[in-house]
Design a protein around this motif. Structure first.
Motif, PDB file in Angstrom:
ATOM      1  N   ALA A 123     -23.276  54.757  23.473  1.00 10.52           N
ATOM      2  CA  ALA A 123     -22.947  54.604  24.892  1.00 10.52           C
ATOM      3  C   ALA A 123     -21.934  53.477  25.029  1.00 10.52           C
ATOM      4  O   ALA A 123     -20.824  53.563  24.551  1.00 10.52           O
ATOM      5  CB  ALA A 123     -24.227  54.330  25.686  1.00 10.52           C
ATOM      6  N   GLN A 124     -22.346  52.393  25.673  1.00 10.94           N
ATOM      7  CA  GLN A 124     -21.441  51.273  25.848  1.00 10.94           C
ATOM      8  C   GLN A 124     -21.217  50.536  24.525  1.00 10.94           C
ATOM      9  O   GLN A 124     -22.068  50.531  23.645  1.00 10.94           O
ATOM     10  CB  GLN A 124     -22.027  50.300  26.869  1.00 10.94           C
ATOM     11  CG  GLN A 124     -22.349  50.963  28.195  1.00 10.94           C
ATOM     12  CD  GLN A 124     -21.150  51.644  28.790  1.00 10.94           C
ATOM     13  OE1 GLN A 124     -21.004  52.845  28.685  1.00 10.94           O
ATOM     14  NE2 GLN A 124     -20.281  50.900  29.404  1.00 10.94           N
ATOM     15  N   GLN A 125     -20.085  49.911  24.393  1.00 18.22           N
ATOM     16  CA  GLN A 125     -19.789  49.116  23.213  1.00 18.22           C
ATOM     17  C   GLN A 125     -20.220  47.670  23.468  1.00 18.22           C
ATOM     18  O   GLN A 125     -20.311  47.220  24.606  1.00 18.22           O
ATOM     19  CB  GLN A 125     -18.300  49.187  22.907  1.00 18.22           C
ATOM     20  CG  GLN A 125     -17.830  50.605  22.587  1.00 18.22           C
ATOM     21  CD  GLN A 125     -18.584  51.208  21.414  1.00 18.22           C
ATOM     22  OE1 GLN A 125     -18.684  50.587  20.359  1.00 18.22           O
ATOM     23  NE2 GLN A 125     -19.115  52.398  21.583  1.00 18.22           N
ATOM     24  N   PRO A 126     -20.500  46.919  22.394  1.00 18.23           N
ATOM     25  CA  PRO A 126     -20.861  45.516  22.587  1.00 18.23           C
ATOM     26  C   PRO A 126     -19.670  44.743  23.129  1.00 18.23           C
ATOM     27  O   PRO A 126     -18.542  45.222  23.051  1.00 18.23           O
ATOM     28  CB  PRO A 126     -21.236  45.066  21.170  1.00 18.23           C
ATOM     29  CG  PRO A 126     -20.543  46.021  20.257  1.00 18.23           C
ATOM     30  CD  PRO A 126     -20.495  47.325  20.998  1.00 18.23           C
ATOM     31  N   PRO A 127     -19.885  43.556  23.722  1.00 16.91           N
ATOM     32  CA  PRO A 127     -21.132  42.812  23.751  1.00 16.91           C
ATOM     33  C   PRO A 127     -22.014  43.187  24.937  1.00 16.91           C
ATOM     34  O   PRO A 127     -21.634  43.979  25.773  1.00 16.91           O
ATOM     35  CB  PRO A 127     -20.656  41.360  23.882  1.00 16.91           C
ATOM     36  CG  PRO A 127     -19.421  41.498  24.723  1.00 16.91           C
ATOM     37  CD  PRO A 127     -18.765  42.768  24.263  1.00 16.91           C
ATOM     38  N   TYR A 128     -23.177  42.543  24.996  1.00  9.53           N
ATOM     39  CA  TYR A 128     -24.132  42.853  26.056  1.00  9.53           C
ATOM     40  C   TYR A 128     -23.669  42.364  27.432  1.00  9.53           C
ATOM     41  O   TYR A 128     -24.232  42.753  28.439  1.00  9.53           O
ATOM     42  CB  TYR A 128     -25.489  42.210  25.753  1.00  9.53           C
ATOM     43  CG  TYR A 128     -26.341  43.023  24.809  1.00  9.53           C
ATOM     44  CD1 TYR A 128     -26.952  44.195  25.238  1.00  9.53           C
ATOM     45  CD2 TYR A 128     -26.532  42.633  23.494  1.00  9.53           C
ATOM     46  CE1 TYR A 128     -27.739  44.938  24.380  1.00  9.53           C
ATOM     47  CE2 TYR A 128     -27.319  43.372  22.629  1.00  9.53           C
ATOM     48  CZ  TYR A 128     -27.928  44.530  23.070  1.00  9.53           C
ATOM     49  OH  TYR A 128     -28.698  45.266  22.225  1.00  9.53           O
ATOM     50  N   ASP A 129     -22.684  41.509  27.474  1.00  8.62           N
ATOM     51  CA  ASP A 129     -22.253  40.995  28.784  1.00  8.62           C
ATOM     52  C   ASP A 129     -21.115  41.818  29.373  1.00  8.62           C
ATOM     53  O   ASP A 129     -20.451  41.383  30.316  1.00  8.62           O
ATOM     54  CB  ASP A 129     -21.853  39.519  28.702  1.00  8.62           C
ATOM     55  CG  ASP A 129     -20.690  39.278  27.747  1.00  8.62           C
ATOM     56  OD1 ASP A 129     -20.247  40.245  27.097  1.00  8.62           O
ATOM     57  OD2 ASP A 129     -20.244  38.130  27.658  1.00  8.62           O
ATOM     58  N   ALA A 130     -20.883  43.031  28.854  1.00 12.26           N
ATOM     59  CA  ALA A 130     -19.851  43.905  29.406  1.00 12.26           C
ATOM     60  C   ALA A 130     -20.439  44.740  30.541  1.00 12.26           C
ATOM     61  O   ALA A 130     -20.579  45.947  30.435  1.00 12.26           O
ATOM     62  CB  ALA A 130     -19.292  44.807  28.319  1.00 12.26           C
ATOM     63  N   PHE A 131     -20.821  44.063  31.614  1.00 11.21           N
ATOM     64  CA  PHE A 131     -21.437  44.774  32.729  1.00 11.21           C
ATOM     65  C   PHE A 131     -20.607  44.602  33.986  1.00 11.21           C
ATOM     66  O   PHE A 131     -19.761  43.706  34.076  1.00 11.21           O
ATOM     67  CB  PHE A 131     -22.858  44.291  32.989  1.00 11.21           C
ATOM     68  CG  PHE A 131     -23.092  42.819  32.802  1.00 11.21           C
ATOM     69  CD1 PHE A 131     -24.039  42.376  31.906  1.00 11.21           C
ATOM     70  CD2 PHE A 131     -22.358  41.874  33.520  1.00 11.21           C
ATOM     71  CE1 PHE A 131     -24.265  41.024  31.738  1.00 11.21           C
ATOM     72  CE2 PHE A 131     -22.587  40.528  33.360  1.00 11.21           C
ATOM     73  CZ  PHE A 131     -23.541  40.098  32.453  1.00 11.21           C
ATOM     74  N   PRO A 132     -20.822  45.460  34.977  1.00 12.83           N
ATOM     75  CA  PRO A 132     -20.089  45.322  36.240  1.00 12.83           C
ATOM     76  C   PRO A 132     -20.420  43.987  36.914  1.00 12.83           C
ATOM     77  O   PRO A 132     -21.477  43.392  36.673  1.00 12.83           O
ATOM     78  CB  PRO A 132     -20.594  46.498  37.074  1.00 12.83           C
ATOM     79  CG  PRO A 132     -21.161  47.464  36.083  1.00 12.83           C
ATOM     80  CD  PRO A 132     -21.705  46.630  34.973  1.00 12.83           C
ATOM     81  N   PRO A 133     -19.527  43.498  37.785  1.00 14.91           N
ATOM     82  CA  PRO A 133     -19.797  42.228  38.470  1.00 14.91           C
ATOM     83  C   PRO A 133     -20.998  42.347  39.399  1.00 14.91           C
ATOM     84  O   PRO A 133     -21.279  43.419  39.936  1.00 14.91           O
ATOM     85  CB  PRO A 133     -18.510  41.974  39.260  1.00 14.91           C
ATOM     86  CG  PRO A 133     -17.874  43.320  39.406  1.00 14.91           C
ATOM     87  CD  PRO A 133     -18.228  44.073  38.167  1.00 14.91           C
ATOM     88  N   ALA A 134     -21.701  41.260  39.570  1.00 15.20           N
ATOM     89  CA  ALA A 134     -22.889  41.241  40.425  1.00 15.20           C
ATOM     90  C   ALA A 134     -22.575  40.526  41.733  1.00 15.20           C
ATOM     91  O   ALA A 134     -23.140  39.474  42.046  1.00 15.20           O
ATOM     92  CB  ALA A 134     -24.051  40.572  39.707  1.00 15.20           C
ATOM     93  N   ASP A 135     -21.673  41.097  42.509  1.00 17.23           N
ATOM     94  CA  ASP A 135     -21.372  40.567  43.834  1.00 17.23           C
ATOM     95  C   ASP A 135     -22.289  41.249  44.843  1.00 17.23           C
ATOM     96  O   ASP A 135     -22.629  42.429  44.692  1.00 17.23           O
ATOM     97  CB  ASP A 135     -19.911  40.846  44.201  1.00 17.23           C
ATOM     98  CG  ASP A 135     -18.939  40.215  43.202  1.00 17.23           C
ATOM     99  OD1 ASP A 135     -19.203  39.069  42.778  1.00 17.23           O
ATOM    100  OD2 ASP A 135     -17.947  40.875  42.840  1.00 17.23           O
ATOM    101  N   PRO A 136     -22.712  40.538  45.914  1.00 21.54           N
ATOM    102  CA  PRO A 136     -23.605  41.147  46.893  1.00 21.54           C
ATOM    103  C   PRO A 136     -23.089  42.515  47.350  1.00 21.54           C
ATOM    104  O   PRO A 136     -21.874  42.675  47.543  1.00 21.54           O
ATOM    105  CB  PRO A 136     -23.608  40.137  48.048  1.00 21.54           C
ATOM    106  CG  PRO A 136     -23.303  38.828  47.380  1.00 21.54           C
ATOM    107  CD  PRO A 136     -22.362  39.171  46.259  1.00 21.54           C
ATOM    108  N   PRO A 137     -23.984  43.514  47.415  1.00 27.07           N
ATOM    109  CA  PRO A 137     -25.450  43.448  47.415  1.00 27.07           C
ATOM    110  C   PRO A 137     -26.095  43.461  46.034  1.00 27.07           C
ATOM    111  O   PRO A 137     -27.276  43.808  45.907  1.00 27.07           O
ATOM    112  CB  PRO A 137     -25.827  44.711  48.199  1.00 27.07           C
ATOM    113  CG  PRO A 137     -24.758  45.686  47.843  1.00 27.07           C
ATOM    114  CD  PRO A 137     -23.502  44.886  47.737  1.00 27.07           C
TER     115      PRO A 137
END
Length: 447
Positions: free
Chosen positions: A20-34
């Motif tokens: 699925a996703q490639q490393p690293p584990y911090d390759a995530f979408p931004p956590a802006d509200p909500p």
């Protein structure tokens, strides 16, 4: 349980998801509200959770007081753990959460590929405490401190099913319902299952609606492969819980092995029915019991359900279903997974045109999610914006092995490269759900 079956089960629990996703584990979408996120590093001292973990939560915009939290828990292995990074961004699961005034939370454990999954999927090994800490910390961060105390609706895949079921055993008073896909906790100690500690089944857990969901290729009709032990474990769990009167059912996916496939089209309506019945009208009150007079029953590996009042067999050997409507969906799911839907999705909103670039907002249909968008120009269909899904029905956001969207997340936008310079064009957007039902057209945007 035989040793070969146990070996197969252990392999299934520790199996990584498809790439699925490639490393690293911090390759995530931004956590802006909500959206909000917390991350806890693995403690240096022994006794705590062995791995670092991220928790991302989505809150329905404008919610005043949360009524609960829907938890989407990935399975074992590095690929599955990475897939958890996008769980809170899934539009279909957000639609379920919003309907009930709930948050949607997705953990993502940073488990190395060869590490022991039991170090997090057994909640007694630190993940229970980390989860509850995250609820409190995220509640403060989001301005919703009630998040620390609201009920939970749990969904888990593989080792995540083991975790979700374990949380039911530890905190039955907090769990509104739990869907266990291809993984269940152990309820009876077995020397052959070294390293897997049994849970105690408390009486209060018998009132929690549970669904054991697995693919037919996980030991039901296909036996002897790496996942054959999943059915052995599910059957043992079901027999124990149902034999004591627990509200547990079985739904066998006729198409899949360990991948999640089309299970969400039954899981979400099933959780919807349970949340409707169990969430209290007043925040802080106890969960309500499931209505006994609405229950339906079905043989665990059968295809036909009937009202509990008229069931002729042994009720404590039959799977439990919350009501007639859900039972009819169950019948279709175990037949061919083509769970029907008669409701169109809501129309897209906030359609905007900047130059030749069209953007919009849209919410998923609770019953069937979002498959695609149709772009109209001057009253005629111009193009489609869609995603790919190798594991089941086409989905706008796509789907990974563990029932979460892949990255990069789908974007609601379209650029009209064929627009005639200097000519005024009028655009509308239509949403289409996975049952091929179309929304009303959006409001117009023109240039």
């Amino acid at each position: 349980m035989t040793r070969p079956a146990l070996a197969l089960l252990a392999a299934a629990l520790l199996a990584p998801a498809a790439p699925a996703q490639q490393p690293p584990y911090d390759a995530f979408p931004p956590a802006d509200p909500p959206y909000y996120r917390v991350r806890y590093a693995a403690p240096a001292e022994p006794g705590g959770l062995a791995f670092a973990v991220n928790y991302t939560v989505w809150l329905p915009p404008g919610v005043k007081t949360l009524r609960g939290v829907v938890v989407h828990q990935h399975g074992c292995g590095e690929g599955s753990c990475r897939s958890g990074l996008t769980g809170a961004y899934d539009l279909h699961w957000q639609a379920l959460a919003k309907k009930h005034g709930c948050a949607l939370l997705s953990p993502a454990y940073e488990q190395p590929e060869k590490a022991d999954c039991q170090l997090w999927c057994d909640p007694r090994n630190g993940s229970d405490a980390a989860f509850r800490k995250a609820l409190a910390d995220l509640g403060v961060k989001a301005g919703h401190p009630e998040l620390a105390a609201v009920p939970w609706a749990l969904w888990g895949h593989s080792g995540g099913g083991h975790w979700a079921g374990g949380m039911v055993m530890l905190h039955p008073e907090r769990v509104a319902a739990a869907w266990l896909r291809s993984g269940v906790p152990v309820l009876a100690a077995d020397p052959a299952r070294a390293g897997i500690k049994a849970h105690t089944l408390p009486a209060a857990a018998l009132a929690v609606p549970l669904m054991c969901n697995l693919g037919t290729k996980e030991g039901v009709t296909v036996k002897g492969d790496r996942f054959a032990g999943v059915w052995v474990a599910n059957e043992a769990f079901f027999t124990t819980v149902r034999g004591r009167g627990g509200l547990v059912g079985v739904s066998v996916d006729p198409l899949t092995s360990h991948e999640c496939g089309n299970q969400r089209y039954l899981a979400i309506p099933w959780l919807d029915a349970c949340l409707t019945a169990r969430l209290p009208a007043k925040a802080g009150d106890p969960l309500r019991p499931m209505p006994a007079d609405k229950a339906w029953l079905a043989p665990p590996t059968g295809t036909t359900a009937s009202a509990a009042a008229g069931f002729s067999g042994d009720a404590l050997k039959a799977g439990w279903l919350p009501d007639e409507a859900t039972a009819k969906l169950w019948e279709r799911y175990v037949g061919d997974t083509k769970v029907p839907d008669t409701t169109a999705p809501p129309a897209p909103t906030n359609v905007r045109l900047t130059g030749n670039r069209l953007t919009w907002d849209a919410e998923a249909d609770v019953e069937s999610g979002l498959a695609k968008f149709v772009i109209e120009r001057d009253g005629k269909a111009l193009a489609e914006v869609a995603g790919k899904n190798p594991f089941g029905r086409p989905l706008f956001q796509g789907l990974q092995y563990s029932d979460t969207p892949p990255q990069p997340l789908g974007v609601m936008q379209f650029t009209d490269a064929t627009a005639e310079p200097g000519r005024r064009h009028v655009y509308r957007v239509i949403a289409v759900n996975t049952a091929s039902l179309s929304s009303p057209p959006s409001a117009e945007a023109a240039r």
